[in-house]
Design an enzyme around this catalytic site. Structure first.
Site, PDB file in Angstrom:
ATOM      1  N   HIS A  20       8.504   8.215   4.204  1.00 54.97           N
ATOM      2  CA  HIS A  20       7.898   8.756   5.427  1.00 54.97           C
ATOM      3  C   HIS A  20       8.990   9.300   6.339  1.00 54.97           C
ATOM      4  CE1 HIS A  20       3.732   6.657   5.386  1.00 54.97           C
ATOM      5  NE2 HIS A  20       4.145   6.913   4.171  1.00 54.97           N
ATOM      6  N   TYR A  60       0.703   4.466  15.300  1.00 54.79           N
ATOM      7  CA  TYR A  60       0.733   3.365  16.264  1.00 54.79           C
ATOM      8  C   TYR A  60      -0.119   3.815  17.459  1.00 54.79           C
ATOM      9  CZ  TYR A  60       4.626   0.792  14.079  1.00 54.79           C
ATOM     10  OH  TYR A  60       5.413   0.060  13.229  1.00 54.79           O
ATOM     11  N   LYS A 114      10.101  -5.344  11.263  1.00 49.52           N
ATOM     12  CA  LYS A 114      11.507  -5.668  11.003  1.00 49.52           C
ATOM     13  C   LYS A 114      11.785  -6.956  10.228  1.00 49.52           C
ATOM     14  CE  LYS A 114      13.211  -2.141  13.027  1.00 49.52           C
ATOM     15  NZ  LYS A 114      13.503  -1.080  12.070  1.00 49.52           N
TER      16      LYS A 114
HETATM   17  P1  RFL Z   1       9.335 -16.069   3.515  1.00 51.38           P
HETATM   18  O1  RFL Z   1       8.837 -14.808   2.933  1.00 51.38           O
HETATM   19  O2  RFL Z   1       8.445 -16.824   4.436  1.00 51.38           O
HETATM   20  O3  RFL Z   1       9.739 -16.993   2.280  1.00 51.38           O
HETATM   21  C1  RFL Z   1      10.039 -18.363   2.450  1.00 51.38           C
HETATM   22  C2  RFL Z   1       9.754 -19.067   1.146  1.00 51.38           C
HETATM   23  O4  RFL Z   1      10.110 -20.442   1.284  1.00 51.38           O
HETATM   24  C3  RFL Z   1       9.076 -21.252   0.728  1.00 51.38           C
HETATM   25  N1  RFL Z   1       9.128 -22.574   1.358  1.00 51.38           N
HETATM   26  C4  RFL Z   1       9.643 -23.673   0.750  1.00 51.38           C
HETATM   27  N2  RFL Z   1      10.203 -23.846  -0.456  1.00 51.38           N
HETATM   28  C5  RFL Z   1      10.619 -25.109  -0.771  1.00 51.38           C
HETATM   29  N3  RFL Z   1      10.460 -26.175   0.060  1.00 51.38           N
HETATM   30  C6  RFL Z   1       9.903 -26.030   1.267  1.00 51.38           C
HETATM   31  N4  RFL Z   1       9.750 -27.078   2.072  1.00 51.38           N
HETATM   32  C7  RFL Z   1       9.458 -24.724   1.672  1.00 51.38           C
HETATM   33  N5  RFL Z   1       8.874 -24.243   2.785  1.00 51.38           N
HETATM   34  C8  RFL Z   1       8.683 -22.941   2.577  1.00 51.38           C
HETATM   35  C9  RFL Z   1       7.812 -20.466   1.033  1.00 51.38           C
HETATM   36  O5  RFL Z   1       6.733 -20.856   0.189  1.00 51.38           O
HETATM   37  C10 RFL Z   1       8.272 -19.046   0.799  1.00 51.38           C
HETATM   38  O6  RFL Z   1       8.096 -18.637  -0.539  1.00 51.38           O
HETATM   39  O7  RFL Z   1      10.711 -15.875   4.266  1.00 51.38           O
HETATM   40  P2  RFL Z   1      11.926 -14.814   4.029  1.00 51.38           P
HETATM   41  O8  RFL Z   1      12.323 -14.797   2.585  1.00 51.38           O
HETATM   42  O9  RFL Z   1      12.911 -15.110   5.075  1.00 51.38           O
HETATM   43  O10 RFL Z   1      11.277 -13.371   4.295  1.00 51.38           O
HETATM   44  C11 RFL Z   1      10.848 -13.029   5.566  1.00 51.38           C
HETATM   45  C12 RFL Z   1       9.637 -12.106   5.461  1.00 51.38           C
HETATM   46  O11 RFL Z   1       8.672 -12.687   4.596  1.00 51.38           O
HETATM   47  C13 RFL Z   1       9.002 -11.873   6.831  1.00 51.38           C
HETATM   48  O12 RFL Z   1       9.998 -11.663   7.807  1.00 51.38           O
HETATM   49  C14 RFL Z   1       8.078 -10.655   6.856  1.00 51.38           C
HETATM   50  O13 RFL Z   1       7.002 -10.775   5.966  1.00 51.38           O
HETATM   51  C15 RFL Z   1       7.563 -10.464   8.258  1.00 51.38           C
HETATM   52  N6  RFL Z   1       6.529  -9.461   8.307  1.00 51.38           N
HETATM   53  C16 RFL Z   1       6.899  -8.144   8.291  1.00 51.38           C
HETATM   54  N7  RFL Z   1       8.206  -7.797   8.144  1.00 51.38           N
HETATM   55  C17 RFL Z   1       8.582  -6.494   8.027  1.00 51.38           C
HETATM   56  O14 RFL Z   1       9.779  -6.201   7.834  1.00 51.38           O
HETATM   57  N8  RFL Z   1       7.643  -5.495   8.111  1.00 51.38           N
HETATM   58  C18 RFL Z   1       6.312  -5.772   8.266  1.00 51.38           C
HETATM   59  O15 RFL Z   1       5.516  -4.853   8.257  1.00 51.38           O
HETATM   60  C19 RFL Z   1       5.888  -7.146   8.377  1.00 51.38           C
HETATM   61  N9  RFL Z   1       4.562  -7.489   8.480  1.00 51.38           N
HETATM   62  C20 RFL Z   1       5.180  -9.840   8.354  1.00 51.38           C
HETATM   63  C21 RFL Z   1       4.203  -8.814   8.434  1.00 51.38           C
HETATM   64  C22 RFL Z   1       4.779 -11.190   8.297  1.00 51.38           C
HETATM   65  C23 RFL Z   1       3.424 -11.530   8.326  1.00 51.38           C
HETATM   66  N10 RFL Z   1       3.102 -12.932   8.272  1.00 51.38           N
HETATM   67  C24 RFL Z   1       1.998 -13.477   7.627  1.00 51.38           C
HETATM   68  C25 RFL Z   1       4.043 -13.914   8.787  1.00 51.38           C
HETATM   69  C26 RFL Z   1       2.858  -9.145   8.473  1.00 51.38           C
HETATM   70  C27 RFL Z   1       2.449 -10.494   8.428  1.00 51.38           C
HETATM   71  C28 RFL Z   1       0.986 -10.755   8.466  1.00 51.38           C
HETATM   72  C1  PHB Z   2       2.521  -2.525   7.376  1.00 48.73           C
HETATM   73  O1  PHB Z   2       2.285  -1.467   6.764  1.00 48.73           O
HETATM   74  O2  PHB Z   2       2.326  -3.636   6.869  1.00 48.73           O
HETATM   75  C2  PHB Z   2       3.078  -2.477   8.759  1.00 48.73           C
HETATM   76  C3  PHB Z   2       3.280  -1.251   9.386  1.00 48.73           C
HETATM   77  C4  PHB Z   2       3.824  -1.224  10.663  1.00 48.73           C
HETATM   78  C5  PHB Z   2       4.157  -2.409  11.294  1.00 48.73           C
HETATM   79  C6  PHB Z   2       3.958  -3.620  10.657  1.00 48.73           C
HETATM   80  C7  PHB Z   2       3.408  -3.665   9.390  1.00 48.73           C
HETATM   81  O3  PHB Z   2       4.703  -2.393  12.524  1.00 48.73           O
END
Ligand code: RFL
Ligand code: PHB
Length: 392
Positions: A72, A201, A297
């Site tokens: 994009h 957005y 992020k």
């Molecule tokens: P994760 O992905 O949470 O992975 C952590 C792993 O550790 C495991 N765990 C354990 N394992 C052993 N013993 C324990 N006691 C444990 N406790 C936990 C978990 O099961 C899991 O597998 O962390 P990591 O690797 O630091 O990655 C971070 C990202 O996942 C997170 O920052 C992003 O997903 C945030 N996020 C977004 N980030 C973006 O860059 N762009 C986005 O568009 C975006 N959208 C989002 C998001 C996070 C969301 N949620 C649900 C928090 C949208 C959502 C809805």
């Molecule tokens: C997504 O596509 O999951 C998405 C896009 C923009 C955001 C966060 C998540 O700011």
């Protein structure tokens, strides 16, 4: 079992670290609480910064990313009947974002590790850390085949916000800095083609909305909602109607609707711990910091941490020096705070605050007008959105 680096968590942070260490000939083992199918099915981030993309390609993980990831060059901002495009590529000297689901990144990393028979243990309960301040750390847990014990030189706490690693650091060591926002996001994944080929957005008096996608048939949208409202209280029609209103969609641009495959309500918070290290334990990704998702992020920050952490371990094992490991927390935190600032700013600009007065609403519109109308301000927004350069 003995290894050099014990990794807790198989999210993007833990898997990427394992992969980078393996490439450098450093042994590690991952302990993950959930099942393999659970981590592969977890729908989360979608927007990848330029530097995240470049790193994955450089590491040889770019085949599916380059084939299926959507490049994009810009995105749209809608507010007060205005529609303005931020030309990311033009404003940043050619940088772009890639829409590629986090679960695809997890799939790619897992496939690469499994191909080499990497020791990844799923469904490990009661993980706890011992000896992190004594230089002889050990991770214990319980799997289907009984107790598991890993002694190692270092532990990487990559276990997300609710993990055990951060909680294993004695009280009083960490400064915890956080902010809760009085709203949440309802995120849906729907089997519906996108009405727009770029992200949108939207600022609206009823609350913020983000229109995104995963591929030609899957769309991904976010609606600001009440943090205490259940996802069930949002029937599908209400979600699509609300999206149309907030995006200011007109009759010529009805949003394609389709079955909703996944829906989740996420509370919004900013959170940082300082430092990100204690003894032989290093925290990375969501275990150390959370950003509200408005800046897209979280995953990108996790990748940036791991790049520094892997460089630190590689320097230690190759050159016997700890300069990079000692600087890990300081170097990462400088970038993390800049990303926190951007995520906080985007969140403040696009969401309706409870009891928001007219003055605040005018400030938001003025901010959006400036950010999209001034070349200098738009360049700053674009620079942050495509991602700040990695610090290591
Ligand atoms: P994760 O992905 O949470 O992975 C952590 C792993 O550790 C495991 N765990 C354990 N394992 C052993 N013993 C324990 N006691 C444990 N406790 C936990 C978990 O099961 C899991 O597998 O962390 P990591 O690797 O630091 O990655 C971070 C990202 O996942 C997170 O920052 C992003 O997903 C945030 N996020 C977004 N980030 C973006 O860059 N762009 C986005 O568009 C975006 N959208 C989002 C998001 C996070 C969301 N949620 C649900 C928090 C949208 C959502 C809805
Ligand atoms: C997504 O596509 O999951 C998405 C896009 C923009 C955001 C966060 C998540 O700011």
């Amino acid at each position: 079992m003995r290894t050099q680096v014990g990794i807790i968590g198989a999210g993007p942070a833990g898997l990427l670290l394992a992969y980078m260490l393996r490439r450098a000939g450093i042994d590690s083992v991952i302990l993950e609480k959930r099942s393999r199918s659970y981590i592969l099915g977890r729908v989360r981030a979608g927007v990848m910064e330029q530097a995240t993309r470049d790193l994955l390609i450089e590491l040889g993980l770019g085949d599916r990313l380059c084939r299926d990831g959507l490049l994009h060059k810009g995105f749209e901002i809608r507010f007060a009947n205005e529609r303005r495009r931020i030309d990311l590529s033009e404003l940043t000297g050619g940088k772009v974002i890639t829409v590629y689901g986090q679960q695809e990144v997890v799939k790619d990393l897992l496939a690469a590790l499994e191909q080499e028979n990497y020791p990844l243990h799923f469904e490990i309960d009661d993980v706890h850390l011992e000896g992190i301040d004594e230089g002889a750390p050990c991770i214990r847990g319980r799997g289907a085949e009984g107790p598991i014990e890993i002694s190692c030189d270092f532990i990487a706490g990559c276990d997300g916000f609710y993990g055990v690693s951060r909680a294993s650091i004695p009280d009083g060591v960490l400064s915890v800095l956080s902010r809760e926002y009085p709203f949440a996001w309802l995120s849906i994944l729907a089997e519906a083609p996108s009405a727009s080929h770029e992200l949108i957005y939207a600022h609206h008096q009823r609350g913020g909305a983000i229109y995104s996608m995963r591929n030609k048939r899957l769309s991904r949208h976010n609606l600001q909602c009440d943090p205490d409202g259940a996802a069930k209280s949002w029937p599908a029609d209400k979600i699509w109607d609300e999206l149309e209103v907030r995006l200011n969609a007109d009759n010529s641009e009805r949003l394609p609707r389709g079955p909703i495959l996944d829906r989740v309500i996420t509370r919004m918070r900013s959170f940082v711990v300082e430092p990100m290290q204690y003894g032989s334990l290093f925290l990375a990704g969501d275990a150390a910091h959370i950003v509200p998702p408005t800046g897209a992020k979280g995953m990108n920050l996790a990748v940036a941490d791991i790049k520094c952490l892997a460089a630190g371990f590689i320097e230690h094992y190759r050159a016997g020096r700890r300069d990079k490991l000692n600087a890990y927390s300081t170097i990462c935190l400088a970038r993390i705070w800049r990303v926190q600032r951007f995520s906080w700013w985007m969140t403040s600009m696009f969401h309706r605050f409870p009891d928001q007065d007219t003055f605040t609403a005018h400030m938001q519109i003025a901010e959006l007008d400036h950010a999209t109308g001034s070349q200098a301000a738009a360049a700053s927004l674009a620079e942050n959105y495509v991602g700040l350069p990695h610090s290591c």
